[in-house]
Write an enzyme that holds these catalytic residues in place. Structure first.
Site, PDB file in Angstrom:
ATOM      1  N   TYR A  10       1.450   0.571  -3.298  1.00  0.00           N
ATOM      2  CA  TYR A  10       0.347   1.326  -4.030  1.00  0.00           C
ATOM      3  C   TYR A  10       0.525   1.386  -5.345  1.00  0.00           C
ATOM      4  CZ  TYR A  10      -4.799   2.508  -4.338  1.00  0.00           C
ATOM      5  OH  TYR A  10      -6.020   2.453  -4.546  1.00  0.00           O
ATOM      6  N   ASP A  30      12.695  -1.533  -4.118  1.00  0.00           N
ATOM      7  CA  ASP A  30      11.484  -1.215  -2.727  1.00  0.00           C
ATOM      8  C   ASP A  30      12.388  -1.437  -1.733  1.00  0.00           C
ATOM      9  OD1 ASP A  30       9.605  -0.595  -0.987  1.00  0.00           O
ATOM     10  OD2 ASP A  30       8.802  -0.340  -3.236  1.00  0.00           O
ATOM     11  N   SER A 123       2.759  15.209  -6.155  1.00  0.00           N
ATOM     12  CA  SER A 123       1.148  15.289  -5.177  1.00  0.00           C
ATOM     13  C   SER A 123       0.713  17.196  -5.131  1.00  0.00           C
ATOM     14  CB  SER A 123       1.506  15.097  -3.685  1.00  0.00           C
ATOM     15  OG  SER A 123       0.433  15.490  -2.723  1.00  0.00           O
ATOM     16  N   TYR A 148       5.406  16.768   4.569  1.00  0.00           N
ATOM     17  CA  TYR A 148       4.995  16.187   2.765  1.00  0.00           C
ATOM     18  C   TYR A 148       4.991  16.379   1.776  1.00  0.00           C
ATOM     19  CZ  TYR A 148       2.327  13.284  -0.233  1.00  0.00           C
ATOM     20  OH  TYR A 148       2.272  12.359  -1.298  1.00  0.00           O
ATOM     21  N   LYS A 152       7.568  17.222  -1.080  1.00  0.00           N
ATOM     22  CA  LYS A 152       7.263  16.645  -2.300  1.00  0.00           C
ATOM     23  C   LYS A 152       7.781  18.410  -3.291  1.00  0.00           C
ATOM     24  CE  LYS A 152       5.865  13.001  -3.162  1.00  0.00           C
ATOM     25  NZ  LYS A 152       6.083  11.792  -2.988  1.00  0.00           N
ATOM     26  N   SER A 215     -12.311   6.984  12.010  1.00  0.00           N
ATOM     27  CA  SER A 215     -12.352   8.228  12.902  1.00  0.00           C
ATOM     28  C   SER A 215     -12.211   9.405  11.522  1.00  0.00           C
ATOM     29  CB  SER A 215     -10.821   8.211  13.513  1.00  0.00           C
ATOM     30  OG  SER A 215     -10.724   7.890  14.350  1.00  0.00           O
ATOM     31  N   ARG A 230     -12.282  16.099  -1.667  1.00  0.00           N
ATOM     32  CA  ARG A 230     -11.506  15.465  -2.030  1.00  0.00           C
ATOM     33  C   ARG A 230     -10.964  15.514  -3.413  1.00  0.00           C
ATOM     34  NH1 ARG A 230      -9.496  18.377   1.439  1.00  0.00           N
ATOM     35  NH2 ARG A 230      -7.218  17.877   2.601  1.00  0.00           N
TER      36      ARG A 230
END
Length: 341
Positions: A10, A30, A123, A148, A152, A215, A230
């Site tokens: 993405y 990739d 991130s 995660y 990072k 959800s 966010r």
């Protein structure tokens, strides 16, 4: 030439496109674990020329040595990696192996080849559950709340160490907030290969009828409406931040850190309401318990990027959602045509 790891994904695909429309030669590597080879065709259509593409894994040292030897690569944008908070809680070893292991192998190969300009996709999760808002680059990274984010932060520490050991390195750590949206053409966007882990791709699948309801994880956070807040940034704005970072690193040595965000926070319900207004589609909701590793609030202070990179996010939340919906509708139309044939 710029090597983009994860360049069919993405964010990597949008970075590749923006590099190419500015005349840069691009080579993508990739392993397509969460992306599609068709992204290369889409980049080619929009750029008017085809990027180089190698199917392979960034943890493959022999492959990287070959690429860095055989192509005139003078900079790397490292986007390859796993990125879902919830999944990282369930599969931490996979995240450390892919994200940290891949970064170590890449830095080793770059040093061996004498390539020392690197932009890293980091991130905002490295800040952990920061109580200070907005978050600037001086905020402590502390203890990320999920594997995660920890992976990072570990990658950042690896890169800080190699830069300290060798003054030839020029490294930009780009701390993303929450990328959403798609290219305005509707030809390039996010296409998860499995169940989405992030808000917008899940929202798009509900809106298009692929899923019954959205959800919402947690409606009891200490926020105005109880849902997480966010900083959402258009993926094209984010890609342009990489361009500015690559340019800046021509004149900088050592490690530079920049937040890439808009400076404004939106709650999950804010995003859903804006999406319904932009598209006219009503979104059925299921409220569920908080997910492990999630935090209440996170938005950026982008002043350092504005001052040092002359970069600022341009697109509104409504524009991000409209572009994302255009991409989703285009994907659905193509699927209908494929099924008809």
């Amino acid at each position: 030439m710029i090597l983009i790891t994860g360049g069919a994904g993405y964010i990597g695909a949008h970075v590749a496109l923006e590099c190419m429309v500015r005349g840069e030669e691009v080579l993508i590597v990739d392993n397509l674990c969460n992306s599609h080879r068709s992204a290369i065709d889409r980049i080619s259509t929009l750029a008017g020329k085809r990027p180089g593409f190698i199917y392979g894994d960034v943890r493959n040292r022999r492959l990287l040595d070959t690429l860095l030897r055989d192509y005139p690569i003078d900079a790397v944008v490292h986007c390859a990696g796993l990125k879902a908070v919830g999944e990282s809680v369930r599969e931490p070893l996979r995240y450390y192996d892919t994200n940290v292991g891949g970064s170590v192998v890449l830095c080793q190969a770059m040093a061996q080849a004498g390539v020392f300009r690197l932009v890293f996709s980091s991130s905002a999760t490295v800040y952990g559950d920061c109580t200070r808002m907005p978050i600037n680059e001086a905020c402590a990274t502390g203890q990320p709340t999920n594997p995660y984010g920890m992976s990072k932060l570990m990658c950042e520490n690896v890169m800080k160490s190699v830069a300290s050991s060798d003054p030839r390195w020029s490294i930009g750590l780009l701390r993303y907030f929450n990328p959403i949206g798609a290219h305005a053409s509707g030809l390039l966007g996010e296409a998860p290969t499995s169940t989405p882990n992030n808000l917008l791709p899940y929202l798009l699948q509900v809106a298009s009828g692929e899923r019954q309801a959205l959800s919402v994880y947690g409606n009891d956070y200490p926020t105005p409406d109880g849902t997480g807040v966010r900083d959402y940034i258009h993926v094209v704005d984010l890609a342009l931040g990489h361009i500015r970072a690559l340019e800046a690193l021509r004149e900088r040595r050592g490690v530079s850190i920049w937040n890439l965000g808009t400076g404004r926070g939106y709650s999950v319900l804010d995003v859903i309401k804006a999406f319904e207004k932009v598209t006219g589609v009503q979104i059925p909701l299921n409220f569920e318990a908080r997910r492990p590793g999630d935090i209440a609030c996170c938005w950026a202070d982008p002043k350092k990027s504005i001052d040092e990179l002359d970069w600022q996010a341009r697109y509104s939340l409504e524009r991000m959602l409209a572009d994302a919906w255009r991409w989703q509708c285009n994907q659905r139309e193509q699927e209908v045509v494929r099924q008809a044939n």
